[in-house]
Design a protein around this motif. Structure first.
Motif, PDB file in Angstrom:
ATOM      1  N   PRO A  52       0.717  -1.168  -0.150  1.00  0.00           N
ATOM      2  CA  PRO A  52      -0.185  -0.020   0.091  1.00  0.00           C
ATOM      3  C   PRO A  52       1.043   1.317   0.019  1.00  0.00           C
ATOM      4  CG  PRO A  52      -0.013  -0.908   2.240  1.00  0.00           C
ATOM      5  CD  PRO A  52       0.829  -1.919   1.189  1.00  0.00           C
ATOM      6  N   ARG A  53       2.114   1.333   0.226  1.00  0.00           N
ATOM      7  CA  ARG A  53       2.994   2.418   0.209  1.00  0.00           C
ATOM      8  C   ARG A  53       3.264   2.922  -1.023  1.00  0.00           C
ATOM      9  NH1 ARG A  53       8.008   0.093   3.731  1.00  0.00           N
ATOM     10  NH2 ARG A  53       7.588  -1.685   1.904  1.00  0.00           N
ATOM     11  N   VAL A  54       3.187   1.992  -2.136  1.00  0.00           N
ATOM     12  CA  VAL A  54       3.521   2.258  -3.517  1.00  0.00           C
ATOM     13  C   VAL A  54       2.598   3.287  -4.125  1.00  0.00           C
ATOM     14  CG1 VAL A  54       4.016   1.429  -5.758  1.00  0.00           C
ATOM     15  CG2 VAL A  54       4.653   0.394  -3.930  1.00  0.00           C
ATOM     16  N   ARG A  55       3.061   4.395  -4.787  1.00  0.00           N
ATOM     17  CA  ARG A  55       2.378   5.254  -5.504  1.00  0.00           C
ATOM     18  C   ARG A  55       3.198   5.484  -6.700  1.00  0.00           C
ATOM     19  NH1 ARG A  55       2.199  11.693  -4.250  1.00  0.00           N
ATOM     20  NH2 ARG A  55       1.342  12.540  -5.822  1.00  0.00           N
ATOM     21  N   VAL A  56       2.459   5.408  -7.830  1.00  0.00           N
ATOM     22  CA  VAL A  56       3.068   5.125  -9.213  1.00  0.00           C
ATOM     23  C   VAL A  56       2.718   6.648  -9.880  1.00  0.00           C
ATOM     24  CG1 VAL A  56       3.010   4.020 -11.382  1.00  0.00           C
ATOM     25  CG2 VAL A  56       2.261   2.826  -9.509  1.00  0.00           C
ATOM     26  N   LEU A  57       3.877   7.119 -10.377  1.00  0.00           N
ATOM     27  CA  LEU A  57       3.892   8.348 -11.148  1.00  0.00           C
ATOM     28  C   LEU A  57       4.195   7.952 -12.551  1.00  0.00           C
ATOM     29  CD1 LEU A  57       6.156  10.408  -8.606  1.00  0.00           C
ATOM     30  CD2 LEU A  57       3.829  10.283  -8.644  1.00  0.00           C
ATOM     31  N   PHE A  58       3.603   8.940 -13.498  1.00  0.00           N
ATOM     32  CA  PHE A  58       3.726   8.570 -14.874  1.00  0.00           C
ATOM     33  C   PHE A  58       4.285   9.773 -15.486  1.00  0.00           C
ATOM     34  CE2 PHE A  58       0.317   5.377 -13.630  1.00  0.00           C
ATOM     35  CZ  PHE A  58       0.744   4.463 -14.422  1.00  0.00           C
ATOM     36  N   ASN A  59       5.509   9.775 -16.284  1.00  0.00           N
ATOM     37  CA  ASN A  59       5.918  10.722 -16.905  1.00  0.00           C
ATOM     38  C   ASN A  59       5.492  10.694 -18.300  1.00  0.00           C
ATOM     39  OD1 ASN A  59       7.673  12.024 -14.968  1.00  0.00           O
ATOM     40  ND2 ASN A  59       9.418  11.081 -15.763  1.00  0.00           N
ATOM     41  N   PRO A  60       4.869  11.924 -19.049  1.00  0.00           N
ATOM     42  CA  PRO A  60       4.365  11.861 -20.326  1.00  0.00           C
ATOM     43  C   PRO A  60       5.128  11.366 -21.248  1.00  0.00           C
ATOM     44  CG  PRO A  60       4.430  14.172 -19.553  1.00  0.00           C
ATOM     45  CD  PRO A  60       4.671  13.181 -18.437  1.00  0.00           C
ATOM     46  N   GLU A  61       6.579  11.799 -21.224  1.00  0.00           N
ATOM     47  CA  GLU A  61       7.427  11.392 -22.212  1.00  0.00           C
ATOM     48  C   GLU A  61       8.760  10.747 -21.637  1.00  0.00           C
ATOM     49  OE1 GLU A  61       8.350  15.364 -20.670  1.00  0.00           O
ATOM     50  OE2 GLU A  61       6.537  14.635 -21.930  1.00  0.00           O
ATOM     51  N   ASN A  62       9.378  10.079 -22.277  1.00  0.00           N
ATOM     52  CA  ASN A  62      10.870   9.647 -21.584  1.00  0.00           C
ATOM     53  C   ASN A  62      11.631  10.895 -21.270  1.00  0.00           C
ATOM     54  OD1 ASN A  62      13.791   8.528 -22.195  1.00  0.00           O
ATOM     55  ND2 ASN A  62      12.513   7.087 -20.996  1.00  0.00           N
ATOM     56  N   ARG A  63      12.114  10.862 -19.914  1.00  0.00           N
ATOM     57  CA  ARG A  63      13.034  12.022 -19.544  1.00  0.00           C
ATOM     58  C   ARG A  63      14.232  11.519 -18.974  1.00  0.00           C
ATOM     59  NH1 ARG A  63       8.494  15.145 -15.803  1.00  0.00           N
ATOM     60  NH2 ARG A  63       6.942  15.420 -17.585  1.00  0.00           N
ATOM     61  N   GLY A  64      14.467  10.197 -19.064  1.00  0.00           N
ATOM     62  CA  GLY A  64      15.695   9.774 -18.569  1.00  0.00           C
ATOM     63  C   GLY A  64      15.710   9.552 -17.154  1.00  0.00           C
ATOM     64  N   VAL A  65      16.637   8.873 -16.573  1.00  0.00           N
ATOM     65  CA  VAL A  65      16.739   8.853 -15.132  1.00  0.00           C
ATOM     66  C   VAL A  65      16.555   9.912 -14.194  1.00  0.00           C
ATOM     67  CG1 VAL A  65      19.424   8.602 -14.944  1.00  0.00           C
ATOM     68  CG2 VAL A  65      17.940   7.484 -13.305  1.00  0.00           C
ATOM     69  N   GLY A  66      17.500  11.114 -14.625  1.00  0.00           N
ATOM     70  CA  GLY A  66      17.340  12.250 -14.124  1.00  0.00           C
ATOM     71  C   GLY A  66      15.937  12.938 -13.895  1.00  0.00           C
ATOM     72  N   GLY A  67      15.253  12.857 -15.259  1.00  0.00           N
ATOM     73  CA  GLY A  67      13.702  13.391 -15.077  1.00  0.00           C
ATOM     74  C   GLY A  67      12.848  12.485 -14.421  1.00  0.00           C
ATOM     75  N   ALA A  68      13.192  11.314 -14.109  1.00  0.00           N
ATOM     76  CA  ALA A  68      12.326  10.402 -13.569  1.00  0.00           C
ATOM     77  C   ALA A  68      12.553  10.695 -11.882  1.00  0.00           C
ATOM     78  CB  ALA A  68      12.526   8.955 -13.552  1.00  0.00           C
ATOM     79  N   ILE A  69      13.870  10.869 -11.389  1.00  0.00           N
ATOM     80  CA  ILE A  69      14.168  11.131 -10.106  1.00  0.00           C
ATOM     81  C   ILE A  69      13.358  12.484  -9.555  1.00  0.00           C
ATOM     82  CG2 ILE A  69      15.897  11.658  -8.281  1.00  0.00           C
ATOM     83  CD1 ILE A  69      15.328   8.356  -9.096  1.00  0.00           C
ATOM     84  N   VAL A  70      13.795  13.478 -10.672  1.00  0.00           N
ATOM     85  CA  VAL A  70      13.253  14.650 -10.165  1.00  0.00           C
ATOM     86  C   VAL A  70      11.625  14.810  -9.968  1.00  0.00           C
ATOM     87  CG1 VAL A  70      12.824  17.063 -11.259  1.00  0.00           C
ATOM     88  CG2 VAL A  70      14.993  16.101 -11.311  1.00  0.00           C
ATOM     89  N   SER A  71      10.994  14.037 -10.745  1.00  0.00           N
ATOM     90  CA  SER A  71       9.447  14.057 -10.547  1.00  0.00           C
ATOM     91  C   SER A  71       9.234  13.272  -9.036  1.00  0.00           C
ATOM     92  CB  SER A  71       8.971  12.878 -11.786  1.00  0.00           C
ATOM     93  OG  SER A  71       9.094  13.677 -13.059  1.00  0.00           O
ATOM     94  N   ALA A  72       9.905  12.331  -8.814  1.00  0.00           N
ATOM     95  CA  ALA A  72       9.774  11.704  -7.550  1.00  0.00           C
ATOM     96  C   ALA A  72      10.304  12.708  -6.285  1.00  0.00           C
ATOM     97  CB  ALA A  72      10.821  10.482  -7.200  1.00  0.00           C
ATOM     98  N   TYR A  73      11.194  13.462  -6.742  1.00  0.00           N
ATOM     99  CA  TYR A  73      11.496  14.669  -5.543  1.00  0.00           C
ATOM    100  C   TYR A  73      10.690  15.493  -5.520  1.00  0.00           C
ATOM    101  CZ  TYR A  73      16.646  13.124  -5.575  1.00  0.00           C
ATOM    102  OH  TYR A  73      17.900  12.328  -5.326  1.00  0.00           O
ATOM    103  N   GLN A  74      10.163  16.016  -6.669  1.00  0.00           N
ATOM    104  CA  GLN A  74       9.075  16.863  -6.328  1.00  0.00           C
ATOM    105  C   GLN A  74       7.792  16.641  -5.797  1.00  0.00           C
ATOM    106  OE1 GLN A  74       8.813  17.849 -10.832  1.00  0.00           O
ATOM    107  NE2 GLN A  74       9.969  19.702 -10.584  1.00  0.00           N
ATOM    108  N   ALA A  75       7.231  15.453  -6.069  1.00  0.00           N
ATOM    109  CA  ALA A  75       6.408  14.570  -5.435  1.00  0.00           C
ATOM    110  C   ALA A  75       6.737  14.611  -3.884  1.00  0.00           C
ATOM    111  CB  ALA A  75       5.919  13.287  -5.902  1.00  0.00           C
ATOM    112  N   ALA A  76       7.637  14.000  -3.524  1.00  0.00           N
ATOM    113  CA  ALA A  76       8.129  14.063  -2.085  1.00  0.00           C
ATOM    114  C   ALA A  76       8.038  15.352  -1.350  1.00  0.00           C
ATOM    115  CB  ALA A  76       9.494  13.393  -2.140  1.00  0.00           C
ATOM    116  N   ILE A  77       8.721  16.485  -1.809  1.00  0.00           N
ATOM    117  CA  ILE A  77       8.522  17.742  -1.276  1.00  0.00           C
ATOM    118  C   ILE A  77       7.169  18.200  -1.142  1.00  0.00           C
ATOM    119  CG2 ILE A  77       9.249  20.102  -1.722  1.00  0.00           C
ATOM    120  CD1 ILE A  77      11.624  19.304  -3.420  1.00  0.00           C
ATOM    121  N   ALA A  78       6.313  18.093  -1.982  1.00  0.00           N
ATOM    122  CA  ALA A  78       4.960  18.259  -1.888  1.00  0.00           C
ATOM    123  C   ALA A  78       4.018  17.667  -0.837  1.00  0.00           C
ATOM    124  CB  ALA A  78       4.001  18.110  -3.350  1.00  0.00           C
ATOM    125  N   ASP A  79       4.616  16.307  -0.768  1.00  0.00           N
ATOM    126  CA  ASP A  79       4.025  15.402   0.308  1.00  0.00           C
ATOM    127  C   ASP A  79       4.536  15.728   1.769  1.00  0.00           C
ATOM    128  OD1 ASP A  79       2.281  14.343  -1.715  1.00  0.00           O
ATOM    129  OD2 ASP A  79       3.568  12.432  -1.917  1.00  0.00           O
TER     130      ASP A  79
END
Length: 324
Positions: A52-79
């Motif tokens: 239940p801890r898993v939250r799936v985030l979807f990038n609309p286009e491939n952004r590479g590993v950096g883009g994926a991690i930034v999406s997670a960072y932004q979600a973590a900061i918002a949470d």
């Protein structure tokens, strides 16, 4: 503190569920980022995951590993998460090591931790020789361009970061692909964040690397040179003017002066067939020797100038909201 894990998911359907299962109870949230994966990793996780801890985030286009991690960072900061640990979904990074990565952050000893596969000789025995040599070269280049002379293995993606420090970084400007880890170190150095290595063993499974050394090497050299110049200008000309600045400027001018003077007289003696006098040779060699000594002194100053006071001690916990 609230701890989260960020997992970039790109062609990792064979391993990612096992990685999620191995994440301990100290973690509150797991961000699985589907970076426009052709295998639809995000949908696969949503269908088969039972954590239940898993939250799936979807990038609309491939952004590479950096883009994926930034999406997670932004979600973590918002949470309102306090610490984010990045673990790859291919099974190369043991989630059981997570407490080692967060411990220095919890104790206020560091702002950012990263894995180091070179700490113990036994840990590199299974590493392919090409990777071993390439990582050694990249480590030295990163020391020059990023200023963290106390770290090794800069491309290691097993990391942990305080979100209050992440809010000080321009997350939207970070490199998105293979240069992400190095660019992250460069950005951390500009805000004087403390980075600490965490010893870990290297693991190589049946994954295939998309990194082509011959293709990315010129790009890496160019980007390292650009960051070295930017770091020097920012730390030794804009932010501060110190003894290191004097060493570097005097050393550069003396080496250039001696080189130009010596080259001009060598060319003149070659054309005229008259050898230069010993005094002329000394006038060319002495500035070069003194200049090299000044540059060595500057290098020594730069090595001793790594950040030692964690930035997170003076930063408040970030409020909920998206990072730029």
């Amino acid at each position: 503190m609230r701890i989260a894990v960020a997992i970039p998911c790109y062609k990792v359907t064979q391993h990612v569920l096992h990685v999620i299962e191995a994440i301990g109870p100290e973690v509150e949230t797991i961000y699985a980022v589907d970076d426009a994966c052709p295998d639809h990793s995000g949908q696969f996780i949503e269908k088969h995951n039972v954590d239940p801890r898993v939250r799936v985030l979807f990038n609309p286009e491939n952004r590479g590993v950096g883009g994926a991690i930034v999406s997670a960072y932004q979600a973590a900061i918002a949470d309102g998460v306090d610490i984010v640990v990045k673990i790859d979904g291919d099974g190369q990074m043991n989630p059981a090591l997570l407490p080692r990565f967060v411990a220095p952050l919890l104790r206020g000893e560091a702002d950012y931790t990263k894995g180091n596969r070179f700490f113990r000789p036994e840990s590199v025995q299974g590493m392919p020789p090409v990777r071993l040599f390439g990582n050694a070269v990249l480590s030295f280049m990163t020391k020059l361009s990023c200023g963290y002379w106390n770290i090794m293995d800069p491309t290691n993606g097993y990391t942990a970061a305080r979100t209050c420090v992440l809010t000080e970084l321009p997350l939207g400007k970070l490199e998105n692909r293979y240069f992400f880890e190095t660019d992250m170190l460069f950005r951390l150095n500009t805000i004087r964040a403390v980075v600490k290595d965490i010893p870990m063993d290297s693991v190589y499974a049946d994954e295939q690397s998309n990194l082509k050394i011959g293709k990315v090497l010129p790009e890496f050299l160019r980007k390292h040179a650009a960051r070295l110049w930017r770091r020097y200008v920012y730390n030794y000309l804009v932010r501060d003017f110190n003894v290191g600045t004097l060493y570097s400027l005097c050393g550069t001018m003396l080496v250039l002066t001696g080189s130009v003077f010596g080259s001009a007289h060598w060319l003149n003696s070659t054309i005229s067939n008259h050898p230069a006098t010993s005094g002329t040779v000394m006038l060319a060699a002495l500035p070069i020797m003194i200049g090299i000594q000044c540059l060595i002194a500057f290098l020594h100053y730069d090595v001793s100038n790594i950040p030692v006071e964690p930035l997170s001690r003076s930063l408040p916990t970030p409020p909920s909201g998206n990072a730029d």
